[in-house]
Design a protein around this motif. Structure first.
Motif, PDB file in Angstrom:
ATOM      1  N   SER A 139       0.807  -1.224   0.000  1.00 27.67           N
ATOM      2  CA  SER A 139       0.000   0.000   0.000  1.00 27.67           C
ATOM      3  C   SER A 139       0.839   1.273   0.000  1.00 27.67           C
ATOM      4  N   ARG A 140       2.154   1.153   0.255  1.00 28.20           N
ATOM      5  CA  ARG A 140       3.027   2.323   0.284  1.00 28.20           C
ATOM      6  C   ARG A 140       4.014   2.335  -0.893  1.00 28.20           C
ATOM      7  N   GLN A 141       3.694   1.630  -1.954  1.00 29.21           N
ATOM      8  CA  GLN A 141       4.606   1.564  -3.092  1.00 29.21           C
ATOM      9  C   GLN A 141       4.351   2.655  -4.139  1.00 29.21           C
ATOM     10  N   GLY A 142       3.318   3.443  -3.941  1.00 29.37           N
ATOM     11  CA  GLY A 142       2.960   4.435  -4.945  1.00 29.37           C
ATOM     12  C   GLY A 142       4.049   5.453  -5.212  1.00 29.37           C
ATOM     13  N   SER A 143       4.692   5.943  -4.163  1.00 28.77           N
ATOM     14  CA  SER A 143       5.706   6.977  -4.374  1.00 28.77           C
ATOM     15  C   SER A 143       6.895   6.432  -5.155  1.00 28.77           C
ATOM     16  N   ALA A 144       7.220   5.147  -4.951  1.00 26.20           N
ATOM     17  CA  ALA A 144       8.333   4.550  -5.690  1.00 26.20           C
ATOM     18  C   ALA A 144       8.026   4.462  -7.176  1.00 26.20           C
ATOM     19  N   ILE A 145       6.791   4.156  -7.521  1.00 30.06           N
ATOM     20  CA  ILE A 145       6.402   4.049  -8.928  1.00 30.06           C
ATOM     21  C   ILE A 145       6.563   5.391  -9.632  1.00 30.06           C
ATOM     22  N   GLY A 146       6.359   6.471  -8.903  1.00 29.85           N
ATOM     23  CA  GLY A 146       6.459   7.799  -9.499  1.00 29.85           C
ATOM     24  C   GLY A 146       7.789   8.497  -9.276  1.00 29.85           C
ATOM     25  N   TRP A 147       8.785   7.785  -8.772  1.00 32.14           N
ATOM     26  CA  TRP A 147      10.064   8.401  -8.375  1.00 32.14           C
ATOM     27  C   TRP A 147      11.152   8.054  -9.377  1.00 32.14           C
ATOM     28  N   ASP A 148      12.159   8.910  -9.488  1.00 31.10           N
ATOM     29  CA  ASP A 148      13.284   8.662 -10.385  1.00 31.10           C
ATOM     30  C   ASP A 148      14.567   9.095  -9.690  1.00 31.10           C
ATOM     31  N   ALA A 149      15.444   8.145  -9.410  1.00 33.14           N
ATOM     32  CA  ALA A 149      16.689   8.451  -8.698  1.00 33.14           C
ATOM     33  C   ALA A 149      17.562   9.440  -9.442  1.00 33.14           C
ATOM     34  N   PHE A 150      17.432   9.496 -10.761  1.00 32.89           N
ATOM     35  CA  PHE A 150      18.358  10.285 -11.572  1.00 32.89           C
ATOM     36  C   PHE A 150      17.764  11.593 -12.079  1.00 32.89           C
ATOM     37  N   HIS A 151      16.607  11.968 -11.567  1.00 36.39           N
ATOM     38  CA  HIS A 151      15.948  13.187 -12.032  1.00 36.39           C
ATOM     39  C   HIS A 151      16.844  14.410 -11.853  1.00 36.39           C
ATOM     40  N   ARG A 152      17.108  15.123 -12.939  1.00 37.59           N
ATOM     41  CA  ARG A 152      17.901  16.352 -12.977  1.00 37.59           C
ATOM     42  C   ARG A 152      19.385  16.119 -12.719  1.00 37.59           C
ATOM     43  N   ALA A 153      19.851  14.887 -12.947  1.00 45.25           N
ATOM     44  CA  ALA A 153      21.275  14.593 -12.749  1.00 45.25           C
ATOM     45  C   ALA A 153      22.161  15.420 -13.667  1.00 45.25           C
ATOM     46  N   GLU A 154      21.652  15.770 -14.838  1.00 49.97           N
ATOM     47  CA  GLU A 154      22.440  16.557 -15.792  1.00 49.97           C
ATOM     48  C   GLU A 154      22.797  17.943 -15.255  1.00 49.97           C
ATOM     49  N   VAL A 155      22.043  18.416 -14.290  1.00 51.33           N
ATOM     50  CA  VAL A 155      22.291  19.735 -13.696  1.00 51.33           C
ATOM     51  C   VAL A 155      22.825  19.623 -12.275  1.00 51.33           C
TER      52      VAL A 155
ATOM     53  N   ARG B 296      22.440  -1.451 -16.690  1.00 53.64           N
ATOM     54  CA  ARG B 296      21.777  -0.385 -17.455  1.00 53.64           C
ATOM     55  C   ARG B 296      21.773   0.926 -16.681  1.00 53.64           C
ATOM     56  N   ASP B 297      21.401   0.874 -15.412  1.00 53.62           N
ATOM     57  CA  ASP B 297      21.319   2.099 -14.613  1.00 53.62           C
ATOM     58  C   ASP B 297      22.699   2.726 -14.422  1.00 53.62           C
ATOM     59  N   GLY B 298      23.711   1.883 -14.240  1.00 50.32           N
ATOM     60  CA  GLY B 298      25.059   2.408 -14.054  1.00 50.32           C
ATOM     61  C   GLY B 298      25.554   3.172 -15.257  1.00 50.32           C
ATOM     62  N   LEU B 299      25.341   2.599 -16.436  1.00 49.81           N
ATOM     63  CA  LEU B 299      25.765   3.293 -17.653  1.00 49.81           C
ATOM     64  C   LEU B 299      24.963   4.571 -17.874  1.00 49.81           C
ATOM     65  N   GLU B 300      23.677   4.532 -17.502  1.00 46.30           N
ATOM     66  CA  GLU B 300      22.843   5.721 -17.688  1.00 46.30           C
ATOM     67  C   GLU B 300      23.302   6.872 -16.807  1.00 46.30           C
ATOM     68  N   ILE B 301      23.539   6.606 -15.530  1.00 46.81           N
ATOM     69  CA  ILE B 301      23.894   7.716 -14.649  1.00 46.81           C
ATOM     70  C   ILE B 301      25.309   8.214 -14.941  1.00 46.81           C
ATOM     71  N   TYR B 302      26.180   7.324 -15.369  1.00 45.70           N
ATOM     72  CA  TYR B 302      27.515   7.771 -15.764  1.00 45.70           C
ATOM     73  C   TYR B 302      27.422   8.737 -16.949  1.00 45.70           C
ATOM     74  N   ARG B 303      26.555   8.416 -17.894  1.00 42.10           N
ATOM     75  CA  ARG B 303      26.373   9.278 -19.066  1.00 42.10           C
ATOM     76  C   ARG B 303      25.725  10.605 -18.684  1.00 42.10           C
ATOM     77  N   ARG B 304      24.718  10.579 -17.815  1.00 40.71           N
ATOM     78  CA  ARG B 304      23.916  11.762 -17.549  1.00 40.71           C
ATOM     79  C   ARG B 304      24.509  12.699 -16.503  1.00 40.71           C
ATOM     80  N   ALA B 305      25.341  12.200 -15.623  1.00 45.35           N
ATOM     81  CA  ALA B 305      25.828  13.013 -14.508  1.00 45.35           C
ATOM     82  C   ALA B 305      26.591  14.241 -14.990  1.00 45.35           C
ATOM     83  N   ALA B 306      26.329  15.354 -14.332  1.00 48.60           N
ATOM     84  CA  ALA B 306      27.039  16.595 -14.645  1.00 48.60           C
ATOM     85  C   ALA B 306      28.453  16.608 -14.076  1.00 48.60           C
ATOM     86  N   SER B 307      28.809  15.615 -13.293  1.00 46.38           N
ATOM     87  CA  SER B 307      30.120  15.558 -12.644  1.00 46.38           C
ATOM     88  C   SER B 307      31.254  15.698 -13.653  1.00 46.38           C
TER      89      SER B 307
END
Length: 312
Positions: free
Chosen positions: A224-240, A261-272
């Motif tokens: 019953s508390r999984q709703g926020s996870a479905i709408g969440w994104d760990a990498f939101h605005r990582a480019e900035v 997949r997630d590792g390659l995505e965040i490495y690509r998107r991170a502003a670091s």
């Protein structure tokens, strides 16, 4: 491995988080040390890989390390139990840092974070908005929001949200809570059920056997508390926002949970400007939890990474 551990409580909202502060060999309370927050996987606890593998290895290199149980899980407070809410999980990291900066032996300008599996996604997310974090490492990190939006909701996130809403209303009216078990009861049960997917079977081998099983680790979630996870994104605005130094470690044997997949995505998107991608060739997600060879590959990069950006 150091035996110099302090069991502490960290104030978070209306409850406390249970945490272990691991102090380095030769600890001198008159000095100040760099500190690293170690974040456990989904359904895990502080006594498993985040604490007893990566945490202790970093302690032996001269860092103060704090491993903690997430809100609603392990020995930490929060009701009802077994909530896996990414918003709380990311905020927990900041509450732990609130505690660290009050300790006279911690240098508040040299704090980093490391996370394993879902903890890696939470660590990255927290680093984007808590500027007290100076460096972040992710070991086989998973974006739990992406996982919930896709396979964990049967690729029907709106339908899943409708089901979550109905269940939450039922529980508010006094009906029994529905708890989702993420894994089979044992490797034998997985075999009997014909389950062969790599991440699922290897997770079962880690969490449901003496290899990794601990009393505080419960691989379950309150539906019953999984709703926020479905709408969440760990990498939101990582480019900035993800500008801090970043070290991402993945294995190249991908499974359904999607860490590669997630590792390659965040490495690509991170502003670091300072970021590193480490691929442990021939190893899987759960190999990186505790298998000596892939863990060594990870630590051979993570240890100099933290020494460079946090000092020692």
């Amino acid at each position: 491995m150091t035996d110099n551990v302090k069991h502490v409580t960290v104030k978070a909202l209306a409850w406390d988080l249970a945490a272990d502060i691991h102090l380095p060999p030769g600890f001198d309370e008159s000095r100040t040390y760099p500190a690293i927050v170690s974040v456990h996987p989904i359904g895990s606890c502080k006594e498993q890989t985040a604490g007893n593998v990566y945490g202790t290895a970093l302690v032996d290199e001269g860092f103060v390390v704090i491993a903690f149980d997430a809100s609603f899980q392990g020995a930490s407070g929060g009701e009802p139990r077994s909530i896996e809410d990414p918003v709380f999980r990311a905020q927990d990291i900041s509450y732990v840092i609130d505690h660290l900066v009050t300790l006279p032996y911690v240098d508040a300008d040299r704090i980093g974070v490391i996370g394993v599996c879902g903890g890696g996604g939470y660590a990255i997310n927290a680093t984007m908005t808590d500027r007290r974090i100076k460096a972040v490492g992710s070991v086989t990190g998973v974006n739990f929001g992406r996982l919930m939006h896709e396979s964990f909701s049967g690729y029907d996130p709106v339908g899943a949200l409708d089901a979550v809403a109905g269940q939450r209303t039922a529980e508010a009216r006094g009906e029994e809570r529905r708890v989702t078990q993420y894994l089979p009861a044992s490797p034998e049960a997985a075999e009997e059920q014909g389950l062969t997917e790599l991440d699922l079977t290897e997770a079962t081998d880690y969490y449901r056997t003496a290899r990794g099983e601990k009393p505080g680790g419960r691989t379950e979630g309150l539906f019953s508390r999984q709703g926020s996870a479905i709408g969440w994104d760990a990498f939101h605005r990582a480019e900035v926002l993800l500008t801090r130094p970043l070290c991402v470690v993945v294995g190249d044997r991908p499974g359904a949970f999607g860490a590669y997949r997630d590792g390659l995505e965040i490495y690509r998107r991170a502003a670091s400007k300072d970021k590193e991608l480490v691929v442990a060739e021939g190893f899987s997600h759960y190999d990186l939890y505790d298998r000596p060879e892939p863990v060594k590959i990870a630590l051979d990069h993570l240890i100099p990474f933290y020494k460079k950006h946090l000092g020692r």
